[in-house]
Write an enzyme that holds these catalytic residues in place. Structure first.
Site, PDB file in Angstrom:
ATOM      1  N   ARG A 194       2.921   1.857 -17.563  1.00 27.63           N
ATOM      2  CA  ARG A 194       2.488   3.034 -18.624  1.00 27.63           C
ATOM      3  C   ARG A 194       3.526   4.207 -18.618  1.00 27.63           C
ATOM      4  O   ARG A 194       3.822   4.915 -19.495  1.00 27.63           O
ATOM      5  CB  ARG A 194       1.242   3.639 -18.141  1.00 27.63           C
ATOM      6  CG  ARG A 194      -0.101   2.632 -18.434  1.00 27.63           C
ATOM      7  CD  ARG A 194      -1.514   3.285 -18.578  1.00 27.63           C
ATOM      8  NE  ARG A 194      -2.624   2.415 -18.101  1.00 27.63           N
ATOM      9  CZ  ARG A 194      -3.068   1.834 -18.963  1.00 27.63           C
ATOM     10  NH1 ARG A 194      -2.825   1.425 -20.130  1.00 27.63           N
ATOM     11  NH2 ARG A 194      -4.392   0.826 -18.809  1.00 27.63           N
ATOM     12  N   GLY A 250      -4.467   3.613 -22.623  1.00 27.01           N
ATOM     13  CA  GLY A 250      -3.365   3.349 -23.107  1.00 27.01           C
ATOM     14  C   GLY A 250      -2.791   4.484 -24.101  1.00 27.01           C
ATOM     15  O   GLY A 250      -1.265   4.389 -24.389  1.00 27.01           O
ATOM     16  N   ASP A 281      -4.167  -4.927 -32.103  1.00 26.26           N
ATOM     17  CA  ASP A 281      -3.950  -6.188 -31.827  1.00 26.26           C
ATOM     18  C   ASP A 281      -4.743  -6.981 -32.618  1.00 26.26           C
ATOM     19  O   ASP A 281      -4.523  -7.420 -33.879  1.00 26.26           O
ATOM     20  CB  ASP A 281      -3.660  -6.477 -30.421  1.00 26.26           C
ATOM     21  CG  ASP A 281      -3.271  -7.798 -30.085  1.00 26.26           C
ATOM     22  OD1 ASP A 281      -2.798  -8.537 -30.841  1.00 26.26           O
ATOM     23  OD2 ASP A 281      -3.373  -8.290 -28.938  1.00 26.26           O
TER      24      ASP A 281
HETATM   25  P1  IMP Z   1      -7.396  -5.406 -29.836  1.00 28.54           P
HETATM   26  O1  IMP Z   1      -8.697  -4.826 -29.566  1.00 28.54           O
HETATM   27  O2  IMP Z   1      -7.040  -6.678 -29.656  1.00 28.54           O
HETATM   28  O3  IMP Z   1      -6.733  -4.657 -31.179  1.00 28.54           O
HETATM   29  O4  IMP Z   1      -6.210  -4.800 -28.706  1.00 28.54           O
HETATM   30  C1  IMP Z   1      -6.280  -3.468 -28.471  1.00 28.54           C
HETATM   31  C2  IMP Z   1      -5.897  -3.287 -27.037  1.00 28.54           C
HETATM   32  O5  IMP Z   1      -5.345  -4.413 -26.511  1.00 28.54           O
HETATM   33  C3  IMP Z   1      -5.100  -2.134 -26.858  1.00 28.54           C
HETATM   34  O6  IMP Z   1      -5.788  -0.844 -26.785  1.00 28.54           O
HETATM   35  C4  IMP Z   1      -4.097  -2.396 -25.615  1.00 28.54           C
HETATM   36  O7  IMP Z   1      -4.889  -1.955 -24.282  1.00 28.54           O
HETATM   37  C5  IMP Z   1      -4.439  -4.085 -25.577  1.00 28.54           C
HETATM   38  N1  IMP Z   1      -3.030  -4.670 -26.113  1.00 28.54           N
HETATM   39  C6  IMP Z   1      -2.938  -5.369 -27.032  1.00 28.54           C
HETATM   40  N2  IMP Z   1      -1.625  -5.952 -27.125  1.00 28.54           N
HETATM   41  C7  IMP Z   1      -1.083  -5.350 -26.131  1.00 28.54           C
HETATM   42  C8  IMP Z   1       0.362  -5.338 -25.732  1.00 28.54           C
HETATM   43  O8  IMP Z   1       1.365  -6.168 -26.321  1.00 28.54           O
HETATM   44  N3  IMP Z   1       0.919  -4.628 -24.353  1.00 28.54           N
HETATM   45  C9  IMP Z   1      -0.151  -3.910 -23.811  1.00 28.54           C
HETATM   46  N4  IMP Z   1      -1.654  -3.657 -24.261  1.00 28.54           N
HETATM   47  C10 IMP Z   1      -1.851  -4.451 -25.308  1.00 28.54           C
HETATM   48 MG    MG Z   2      -4.495  -1.924 -22.199  1.00 26.53          MG
END
Ligand code: IMP
Ligand code: MG
Length: 182
Positions: A166, A45, A104
């Site tokens: 992407r 990402g 997130d």
């Molecule tokens: P976390 O571990 O929940 O903080 O999420 C981080 C990862 O979740 C990011 O590196 C993204 O790959 C994915 N992610 C979280 N929210 C989104 C979104 O709205 N769109 C795309 N990818 C997301």
């Molecule tokens: Mg992702």
């Protein structure tokens, strides 16, 4: 791709302006530093953000790329996140800046920063293009944040749904019916 995007949240010009500001902030943070810098970017990402950001950082640096597992096809990724493969990044005695696309639930950054801190870096800081403040737990902090966004599923500028979109140049909200069944 356009048909799959409900609306554009952050157009490319705004992204570009903000990335330049972030590069400025980051550059000032490390400018007086004696220790060298390693940027650790989380695949896939962060690749577009990384490419734009690092070319505007006038700092000597190394780059390390790491992959954190997520559930393919799911819009809620990184439940029980884990780092894939061996962590081959030069961290000991260096400043580390972790770069990711979006903060997130915080599981990805929590995992990666904990792992890196065990390798005796001088410092570990984090930079994310996007943050969903509604969901970030208090123990996970990003030092540099591009934009705070609403809690919707966004794609583009590196962010994916099931590894698609992407390459979409703006950041947009995906039409919910496209992932409702996932
Ligand atoms: P976390 O571990 O929940 O903080 O999420 C981080 C990862 O979740 C990011 O590196 C993204 O790959 C994915 N992610 C979280 N929210 C989104 C979104 O709205 N769109 C795309 N990818 C997301
Ligand atoms: Mg992702």
């Amino acid at each position: 791709m356009d048909d799959d995007i409900e609306r554009i949240l952050i157009p490319r010009e705004r992204i570009a302006r903000r990335v330049a500001e972030l590069a400025d902030e980051i550059g000032r943070t490390y400018s007086d530093s004696a220790a060298a810098l390693t940027v650790v970017a989380i695949l896939s990402g962060s690749v577009i953000f990384l490419a734009d950001l690092m070319r505007q950082l006038p700092i000597r640096m190394k780059i390390g790329l790491i992959t954190v597992s997520s559930y393919a096809g799911a819009t809620t990724t990184s439940r029980g996140a884990s780092i894939l493969g061996e962590l081959r990044v030069d961290v000991r005695g260096r400043h580390v800046l972790v770069v990711d696309d979006i903060l997130d639930t915080g599981r990805t950054l929590r995992l990666v920063t904990a792992e890196l801190r065990q390798r005796e870096p001088v410092s570990v800081r984090t930079c994310v293009l996007l943050r969903k403040p509604a969901k970030v737990p208090p123990d996970v902090k990003a030092d540099f944040v591009g934009f705070d966004v609403e809690d919707a599923f966004v794609v583009g500028y590196g962010l994916d749904y099931d590894d698609h979109y992407r390459n979409y140049p703006d950041i947009g909200i995906l039409r919910p019916e496209l992932y409702a069944s996932a």
